[in-house]
Enzyme design. Sequence first.
Site, PDB file in Angstrom:
ATOM      1  N   HIS A 527      -0.636   2.480  -8.030  1.00 27.96           N
ATOM      2  CA  HIS A 527       1.016   2.449  -7.563  1.00 27.96           C
ATOM      3  C   HIS A 527       1.705   3.828  -7.683  1.00 27.96           C
ATOM      4  O   HIS A 527       2.715   3.920  -8.160  1.00 27.96           O
ATOM      5  CB  HIS A 527       1.344   1.491  -8.525  1.00 27.96           C
ATOM      6  N   HIS A 571       4.737  -4.517  -9.409  1.00 29.84           N
ATOM      7  CA  HIS A 571       3.736  -3.985  -8.310  1.00 29.84           C
ATOM      8  C   HIS A 571       4.909  -3.797  -7.088  1.00 29.84           C
ATOM      9  O   HIS A 571       5.706  -4.278  -6.804  1.00 29.84           O
ATOM     10  CB  HIS A 571       2.828  -4.837  -7.922  1.00 29.84           C
TER      11      HIS A 571
HETATM   12  C1  LIG Z   1      -5.973  -0.952  -3.860  1.00 28.54           C
HETATM   13  C2  LIG Z   1      -4.365  -1.159  -3.948  1.00 28.54           C
HETATM   14  C3  LIG Z   1      -3.910  -2.428  -4.501  1.00 28.54           C
HETATM   15  C4  LIG Z   1      -2.443  -2.729  -4.541  1.00 28.54           C
HETATM   16  N1  LIG Z   1      -2.105  -3.862  -5.075  1.00 28.54           N
HETATM   17  C5  LIG Z   1      -0.612  -4.075  -4.986  1.00 28.54           C
HETATM   18  C6  LIG Z   1      -0.221  -5.326  -5.263  1.00 28.54           C
HETATM   19  O1  LIG Z   1      -0.882  -6.320  -5.397  1.00 28.54           O
HETATM   20  N2  LIG Z   1       1.194  -5.849  -4.965  1.00 28.54           N
HETATM   21  C7  LIG Z   1       2.092  -4.441  -4.613  1.00 28.54           C
HETATM   22  O2  LIG Z   1       3.223  -4.690  -4.680  1.00 28.54           O
HETATM   23  N3  LIG Z   1       1.541  -3.175  -4.379  1.00 28.54           N
HETATM   24  C8  LIG Z   1       0.439  -2.860  -4.377  1.00 28.54           C
HETATM   25  N4  LIG Z   1      -0.271  -1.792  -4.329  1.00 28.54           N
HETATM   26  C9  LIG Z   1       0.781  -0.672  -3.748  1.00 28.54           C
HETATM   27  C10 LIG Z   1       1.425  -0.883  -2.356  1.00 28.54           C
HETATM   28  O3  LIG Z   1       0.420  -1.175  -1.439  1.00 28.54           O
HETATM   29  C11 LIG Z   1       2.100   0.533  -2.109  1.00 28.54           C
HETATM   30  O4  LIG Z   1       3.138   0.507  -3.102  1.00 28.54           O
HETATM   31  C12 LIG Z   1       2.783   0.368  -0.522  1.00 28.54           C
HETATM   32  O5  LIG Z   1       1.906  -0.045   0.214  1.00 28.54           O
HETATM   33  C13 LIG Z   1       3.471   1.671  -0.341  1.00 28.54           C
HETATM   34  O6  LIG Z   1       3.949   1.924   0.952  1.00 28.54           O
HETATM   35  P1  LIG Z   1       4.007   3.216   1.583  1.00 28.54           P
HETATM   36  O7  LIG Z   1       4.725   2.829   2.950  1.00 28.54           O
HETATM   37  O8  LIG Z   1       4.814   4.103   0.685  1.00 28.54           O
HETATM   38  O9  LIG Z   1       2.595   3.895   1.884  1.00 28.54           O
HETATM   39  P2  LIG Z   1       1.166   3.179   2.422  1.00 28.54           P
HETATM   40  O10 LIG Z   1       1.266   1.768   2.359  1.00 28.54           O
HETATM   41  O11 LIG Z   1       0.309   3.944   1.584  1.00 28.54           O
HETATM   42  O12 LIG Z   1       1.266   3.821   4.231  1.00 28.54           O
HETATM   43  C14 LIG Z   1       1.233   5.006   4.415  1.00 28.54           C
HETATM   44  C15 LIG Z   1       0.636   5.207   5.852  1.00 28.54           C
HETATM   45  O13 LIG Z   1       0.977   6.313   6.224  1.00 28.54           O
HETATM   46  C16 LIG Z   1      -0.526   6.970   6.845  1.00 28.54           C
HETATM   47  N5  LIG Z   1      -0.581   8.401   6.862  1.00 28.54           N
HETATM   48  C17 LIG Z   1      -0.572   9.178   5.812  1.00 28.54           C
HETATM   49  N6  LIG Z   1      -0.694  10.346   6.204  1.00 28.54           N
HETATM   50  C18 LIG Z   1      -0.449  10.414   7.590  1.00 28.54           C
HETATM   51  C19 LIG Z   1      -0.330  11.451   8.466  1.00 28.54           C
HETATM   52  N7  LIG Z   1      -0.491  12.814   8.119  1.00 28.54           N
HETATM   53  N8  LIG Z   1      -0.246  11.191   9.661  1.00 28.54           N
HETATM   54  C20 LIG Z   1      -0.146   9.767  10.279  1.00 28.54           C
HETATM   55  N9  LIG Z   1      -0.305   8.738   9.294  1.00 28.54           N
HETATM   56  C21 LIG Z   1      -0.528   9.120   7.874  1.00 28.54           C
HETATM   57  C22 LIG Z   1      -1.499   6.208   6.107  1.00 28.54           C
HETATM   58  O14 LIG Z   1      -2.790   6.132   6.776  1.00 28.54           O
HETATM   59  C23 LIG Z   1      -0.827   4.763   5.789  1.00 28.54           C
HETATM   60  O15 LIG Z   1      -1.250   3.872   6.779  1.00 28.54           O
HETATM   61  C24 LIG Z   1      -1.573  -1.447  -4.213  1.00 28.54           C
HETATM   62  C25 LIG Z   1      -2.229  -0.326  -3.515  1.00 28.54           C
HETATM   63  C26 LIG Z   1      -3.609  -0.212  -3.263  1.00 28.54           C
HETATM   64  C27 LIG Z   1      -4.069   1.179  -2.834  1.00 28.54           C
END
Ligand SMILES: Cc1cc2nc3c(=O)[nH]c(=O)nc-3n(C[C@H](O)[C@H](O)[C@H](O)COP(=O)(O)OP(=O)(O)OC[C@H]3O[C@@H](n4cnc5c(N)ncnc54)[C@H](O)[C@@H]3O)c2cc1C
Length: 591
Positions: A527, A571
């Site tokens: 997280h 989460h």
């Molecule tokens: C194994 C795991 C289990 C989890 N379990 C839970 C759960 O059960 N419940 C919950 O609430 N949360 C959970 N989480 C956390 C939750 O998924 C994240 O907090 C959430 O997805 C964050 O969203 P975000 O948009 O900030 O980043 P992300 O979802 O990480 O998305 C970022 C995106 O940007 C892309 N990216 C990165 N750099 C670049 C670049 N330079 N150019 C183009 N694209 C790029 C990545 O490939 C990715 O697709 C879990 C996370 C993981 C890894």
Amino acid sequence: MQPLLFFASVLPTALAKVYTNPLQLPYRQYDFVVVGAGPGGSVVANRLSAEASNTVLLIEAGPTDDVLPIVHIPFLCTTLAPDTAVTWNYTTVPLPGLNNRSIPYPRGRVLGGSSSINYMAWTRGPQSDFDRYAAVASDPGWSWNAVRSLAKSIEGMVPPADGHNTSGQILPSIHGTRGPVKFSVQGYPSELDSRIFATTEELPEFPYNEDQNSGNPLGIGWGQYAIAGGTRTSAATAYLAPILSRPNLDILVNTQVTKIVQTGSESGVPIFRGVQFAASPTSEVHELHVMREVIVSAGAVNTPQLLMLSGIGPATHLKTLGIEPVVDLPDVGQNLQDHPLMPNVFAVNSTSTWDNLARNASLSTADLAQWEANRTGLFTSSPSLEMGWLRLPSNATIFQTEADPSSGPHSPHYEFFFAETFLSYVMPAPATGNYMLVASNVITPTSRGSITLASKNPFDPPVIDPALLNSAFDIFAVREAMKAVRRFVAAAAWKGYVISQVEALNEATTDEELETYARNNAGTVFHPVGTAKMAPRDSEDGVVNPDLTVKKTMGLRVVDASIFPFIPGAHPQFQVYLVAERASQLILTGS
Ligand SMILES: Cc1cc2nc3c(=O)[nH]c(=O)nc-3n(C[C@H](O)[C@H](O)[C@H](O)COP(=O)(O)OP(=O)(O)OC[C@H]3O[C@@H](n4cnc5c(N)ncnc54)[C@H](O)[C@@H]3O)c2cc1C
Ligand SMILES: *[C@@H]1O[C@H](CO)[C@@H](O)[C@H](O)[C@H]1NC(C)=O
Ligand SMILES: *[C@@H]1O[C@H](CO)[C@@H](O)[C@H](O)[C@H]1NC(C)=O
Ligand SMILES: *[C@@H]1O[C@H](CO)[C@@H](O)[C@H](O)[C@H]1NC(C)=O
Ligand SMILES: *[C@@H]1O[C@H](CO)[C@@H](O)[C@H](O)[C@H]1NC(C)=O
Ligand SMILES: *[C@@H]1O[C@H](CO)[C@@H](O)[C@H](O)[C@H]1NC(C)=O
Ligand SMILES: *[C@@H]1O[C@H](CO)[C@@H](O)[C@H](O)[C@H]1NC(C)=O
Ligand SMILES: *[C@@H]1O[C@H](CO)[C@@H](O)[C@H](O)[C@H]1NC(C)=O
């Protein structure tokens, strides 16, 4: 469990508007470019392109979410990381709080981002978290009262996969039913269920909470998961799949943004209305400019990386790598917070826990066949079950020397979650026996880590230091949470079921032994947040303003898990969707 390498028959998302190569892009200019297709970027791309006059390009480093069919099978989520076709296969630095162990630190790298590989827990957390965001950012627009209607609009509550009567397990009135994120109460019975809830009747310390998503999560309750019709709901299924026919939205996958480009300046403030991107370290670098904004939604690891590669970050750090600082923002990459996961494993008097699946291929083959046949059975479920959100007592000794790091009296210090399986990061799964996991995770860590650059090469992984168990509070909390787990399973409800606690933990009784055990065995709940934190508009602290524009710049916003000043007491995916919904409104209304 072992990775199961089979291909299920999942219908691929319609791919009409999805380009796989920069050369296929129909336009060289857009109103908005969104970087990253996780919960942050997918929401923004959807909401901005809902206005036909906006042209939007969403660039995602990873592939579409049909490359690995198991993305869509809830129970197999643990096999999607750390090192698959849909992940960034990251590893931390040696962590002093974990006895210098380096641990895997995967992130989703696929449409949907980490929501396509996560464990789907749908947890709103305490309402005081939002009130604290409002207070620290000096913006009442982040308060719970201001955002609660958005919370409902995100949600699409549906019946669980097994169709059981959920009366008394969720409060339907507080949830939305028409929103994009389809979710449900856990949808497959476990032999732990009746014992968990009998314990809530027996021990007042662990009260039953009919719905942990009411704003007061405290107590033990049924899990809610982003699962509908037995399949995963991700940011891609919820926010992208339904809008692929919009003519004003283009999605470019398999392409990494390598730099945000300064395109000018106004009154001495640099304007960042350009991006560079490339399909691989050896392929051609493309550049594209926007009329309005670049929105960085690359997640809490990659967002600070990309800002720093673009000259936005701690000037001294950038100079040591040969990057010319454009905007000196010392907090970029700092303030990294994460939840340490503490497994507590018990041998149980059972012959049917999930441990058997990893040992007997014909069992998992049967479960898969059932999932494929009609989306029923065990594989419709997340491998995590009920959750508990709990506080340290107010007279706990740590509060004589440390302030309470929680956001309020209904905000948890630690979490339980249950599973029918052995789990260890350091011991191999035993060949025989049946097990129960009660994880006890620190939810209000006071440790602060960082993301820094290893080099100025955008294709090098950043240096990841989540600083797990690195403070006196965190160690105190993890120890007390382990003791709470022992009190929980000592209830009469577990008699004849729990046989013994597994090995080393069984012998750890003194505080010192428990600390040693925690340092040797803890991992992460994955997280990470906080690496581009929000701070008041007039403050020198922080990376983004309360409207999520990047300080000391024009044309640039961050919309993802990086912006939280404090880690959510939950989460975090729900909170990221919510941040992105509000950010979209701010962008669309120009305020
Ligand atoms: C194994 C795991 C289990 C989890 N379990 C839970 C759960 O059960 N419940 C919950 O609430 N949360 C959970 N989480 C956390 C939750 O998924 C994240 O907090 C959430 O997805 C964050 O969203 P975000 O948009 O900030 O980043 P992300 O979802 O990480 O998305 C970022 C995106 O940007 C892309 N990216 C990165 N750099 C670049 C670049 N330079 N150019 C183009 N694209 C790029 C990545 O490939 C990715 O697709 C879990 C996370 C993981 C890894
Ligand atoms: C993934 O990371 C691990 C740990 O650093 C490493 O051993 C492995 O080779 C990596 N996989 C790939 C494909 O690079
Ligand atoms: C961890 O590594 C640091 C730096 O190498 C060292 O000083 C410290 O003693 C190590 N700690 C443990 C518990 O091994
Ligand atoms: C579900 O259970 C509740 C409480 O036991 C009951 O009142 C309700 O009628 C049930 N609903 C259905 C559809 O059976
Ligand atoms: C594996 O599971 C199948 C299906 O339930 C069962 O028939 C078989 O006996 C099991 N094999 C072993 C070695 O337990
Ligand atoms: C789903 O399929 C399984 C066998 O694959 C069967 O046992 C079960 O009854 C079916 N359930 C429904 C609701 O059709
Ligand atoms: C805290 O208060 C409880 C109940 O009043 C008591 O049982 C416990 O011993 C106290 N703990 C400490 C550390 O003082
Ligand atoms: C295991 O459970 C059975 C009943 O299901 C009971 O007869 C037996 O005594 C239990 N064994 C232990 C070690 O508790």
